[in-house]
Design an enzyme around this catalytic site. Sequence first.
Site, mmCIF file in Angstrom:
data_model
loop_
_atom_site.group_PDB
_atom_site.id
_atom_site.type_symbol
_atom_site.label_atom_id
_atom_site.label_comp_id
_atom_site.label_asym_id
_atom_site.label_seq_id
_atom_site.Cartn_x
_atom_site.Cartn_y
_atom_site.Cartn_z
ATOM 1 N N LYS A 213 -2.294 -9.239 2.366
ATOM 2 C CA LYS A 213 -2.185 -7.848 1.911
ATOM 3 C C LYS A 213 -1.466 -7.873 0.579
ATOM 4 O O LYS A 213 -0.676 -8.785 0.310
ATOM 5 C CB LYS A 213 -1.386 -7.009 2.921
ATOM 6 C CG LYS A 213 -1.712 -5.544 2.850
ATOM 7 C CD LYS A 213 -3.053 -5.255 3.523
ATOM 8 C CE LYS A 213 -3.409 -3.789 3.511
ATOM 9 N NZ LYS A 213 -4.552 -3.530 4.394
HETATM 10 P P1 NAD Z 1 -7.041 6.578 1.165
HETATM 11 O O1 NAD Z 1 -6.059 6.407 0.070
HETATM 12 O O2 NAD Z 1 -8.495 6.663 0.826
HETATM 13 O O3 NAD Z 1 -6.660 7.873 2.049
HETATM 14 C C1 NAD Z 1 -5.413 8.068 2.612
HETATM 15 C C2 NAD Z 1 -5.367 9.503 3.127
HETATM 16 O O4 NAD Z 1 -4.150 9.713 3.846
HETATM 17 C C3 NAD Z 1 -5.393 10.557 2.039
HETATM 18 O O5 NAD Z 1 -6.133 11.686 2.486
HETATM 19 C C4 NAD Z 1 -3.909 10.929 1.881
HETATM 20 O O6 NAD Z 1 -3.735 12.231 1.359
HETATM 21 C C5 NAD Z 1 -3.462 10.846 3.322
HETATM 22 N N1 NAD Z 1 -2.028 10.637 3.499
HETATM 23 C C6 NAD Z 1 -1.196 9.805 2.824
HETATM 24 N N2 NAD Z 1 0.049 9.899 3.292
HETATM 25 C C7 NAD Z 1 0.013 10.782 4.301
HETATM 26 C C8 NAD Z 1 0.979 11.323 5.164
HETATM 27 N N3 NAD Z 1 2.264 10.931 5.116
HETATM 28 N N4 NAD Z 1 0.583 12.240 6.088
HETATM 29 C C9 NAD Z 1 -0.702 12.624 6.155
HETATM 30 N N5 NAD Z 1 -1.659 12.166 5.355
HETATM 31 C C10 NAD Z 1 -1.309 11.268 4.434
HETATM 32 O O7 NAD Z 1 -6.779 5.336 2.181
HETATM 33 P P2 NAD Z 1 -7.767 4.732 3.265
HETATM 34 O O8 NAD Z 1 -8.468 3.574 2.651
HETATM 35 O O9 NAD Z 1 -8.552 5.820 3.894
HETATM 36 O O10 NAD Z 1 -6.732 4.111 4.311
HETATM 37 C C11 NAD Z 1 -6.138 4.896 5.365
HETATM 38 C C12 NAD Z 1 -5.548 3.955 6.405
HETATM 39 O O11 NAD Z 1 -6.582 3.098 6.915
HETATM 40 C C13 NAD Z 1 -4.454 3.012 5.924
HETATM 41 O O12 NAD Z 1 -3.537 2.788 6.950
HETATM 42 C C14 NAD Z 1 -5.222 1.731 5.624
HETATM 43 O O13 NAD Z 1 -4.386 0.587 5.649
HETATM 44 C C15 NAD Z 1 -6.189 1.741 6.773
HETATM 45 N N6 NAD Z 1 -7.396 0.933 6.584
HETATM 46 C C16 NAD Z 1 -8.236 1.138 5.539
HETATM 47 C C17 NAD Z 1 -9.393 0.376 5.425
HETATM 48 C C18 NAD Z 1 -10.394 0.622 4.340
HETATM 49 O O14 NAD Z 1 -11.478 0.021 4.416
HETATM 50 N N7 NAD Z 1 -10.140 1.454 3.358
HETATM 51 C C19 NAD Z 1 -9.670 -0.636 6.359
HETATM 52 C C20 NAD Z 1 -8.784 -0.819 7.427
HETATM 53 C C21 NAD Z 1 -7.657 -0.025 7.537
#
Ligand code: NAD
Length: 408
Positions: A97
């Site tokens: 990461k």
């Molecule tokens: P992103 O940046 O596209 O979206 C994050 C979202 O969460 C946004 O809508 C933001 O406004 C919201 N957010 C941030 N802080 C917040 C809070 N304190 N309370 C409520 N909402 C909040 O990110 P993403 O890629 O969608 O990732 C989201 C989660 O999924 C993370 O934990 C990430 O590690 C995990 N994840 C992502 C992927 C991927 O392929 N993108 C894969 C596996 C896991």
Amino acid sequence: MACQQFDQVADYLEMPAAQRDRIKYPKRSMIVALPIQLDNGLVRVFSGYRVQHHLTLGPTKGGLRYHPDVALGEVAALAMWMSWKCALTGLPYGGAKGGIACDPRNMSDGELERLTRRFTQEMIPFIGPQVDIMAPDVGTSEQTMAWMMDSYSMHMGYATPSIVTGKPVGIGGSLGRREATGRGVAYLVSRAMDTLGITASQSTAVVQGFGNVGSVAAHSLAKYGVRVIGVSDVKGGVVNLKGLDIEALDQYAREHRTLLGFPGADAISNDDLLTTRCDILVPAAMERQITAANAGRIQCRILAEAANGPTTPEADALIAQKPEIFVIPDILCNAGGVVVSYFEWVQDLQSFFWTESEVMDKLFRILEGAFTQTLALARKEAIPMRLAALSLGVKRVQEGKRLRGLFP
Ligand code: NAD
């Protein structure tokens, strides 16, 4: 949290003390200083991080996060979870990461591009298609990956698409990668509904976080017939018990860069959103959202952990006392992203690209296998789904280290 979970799994597996530290400690942890020129002419130095947890089964793989709270400990925990996730789904990777402590929402595209290129340059001695491959995470996107791929390729002297995944399809990205995590979440929720005898068309869902993962998960759940009644972003949420129009929400979020004020729904805080009565609760934002303070008030039947580490160990213990809640643990629930990242890497290495339906077919087959194995172990041993998933992942890494032996 990650270390605590690992210790629990090691106890459960009766892992000898001599092996524990070897499996737990990250192989490489890097902190780099990243000076860039801001648009106002000033120079600012940002801190960048990358942790590669283990290199026993292949290169390391994991996302890159841009967020003000990024720190070495957080990155190390996320790298460890990636290891168990890759092992659980049978991918030939160790976990990694990375991140940069910055606030991408308050930076221009030019500043983000300079920061990304500088970070890639600093990482060049430590990354490569056979060493460590990055992907998007919170605050990063396909565009970030395109800049990384270009910076690395300029250094090598030839196009090297396999250095990152989650890049645009036009430069070697995979069809279906952007949607993979959210679609995988919805697929696993549908499997959990089958297991529990819940009918999709009579069930409701609440999704915290409306970024890449949350918005696609909401769309996909709606396609399965589920009524999505609440969603949120960092600024707060909106709720409508009759159901939300996800397409309209998407458009509203794109135009206003927030969900707040979305017509036809009531405003709700993130904390109240998490405790709204629903069948399926999908935390898809950040870690540590379900804590000892709110776990007792959660009212769902399926907790689908789309985010990494959304539930603290204290909250986990409280949820374990509610057998009516079926947990799809994070390393299983959001594994769709890394599985299709793996497909993207394979396609890049072979310069041979698949159709979207081939990608989705292969994705669902891998998720099905991981879900079935986890559920079977949880039932056979009468242990929580999280412990079952983690122990399957940890055991595969342990076995890889045993087979390779100790060098020198
Ligand atoms: P992103 O940046 O596209 O979206 C994050 C979202 O969460 C946004 O809508 C933001 O406004 C919201 N957010 C941030 N802080 C917040 C809070 N304190 N309370 C409520 N909402 C909040 O990110 P993403 O890629 O969608 O990732 C989201 C989660 O999924 C993370 O934990 C990430 O590690 C995990 N994840 C992502 C992927 C991927 O392929 N993108 C894969 C596996 C896991």
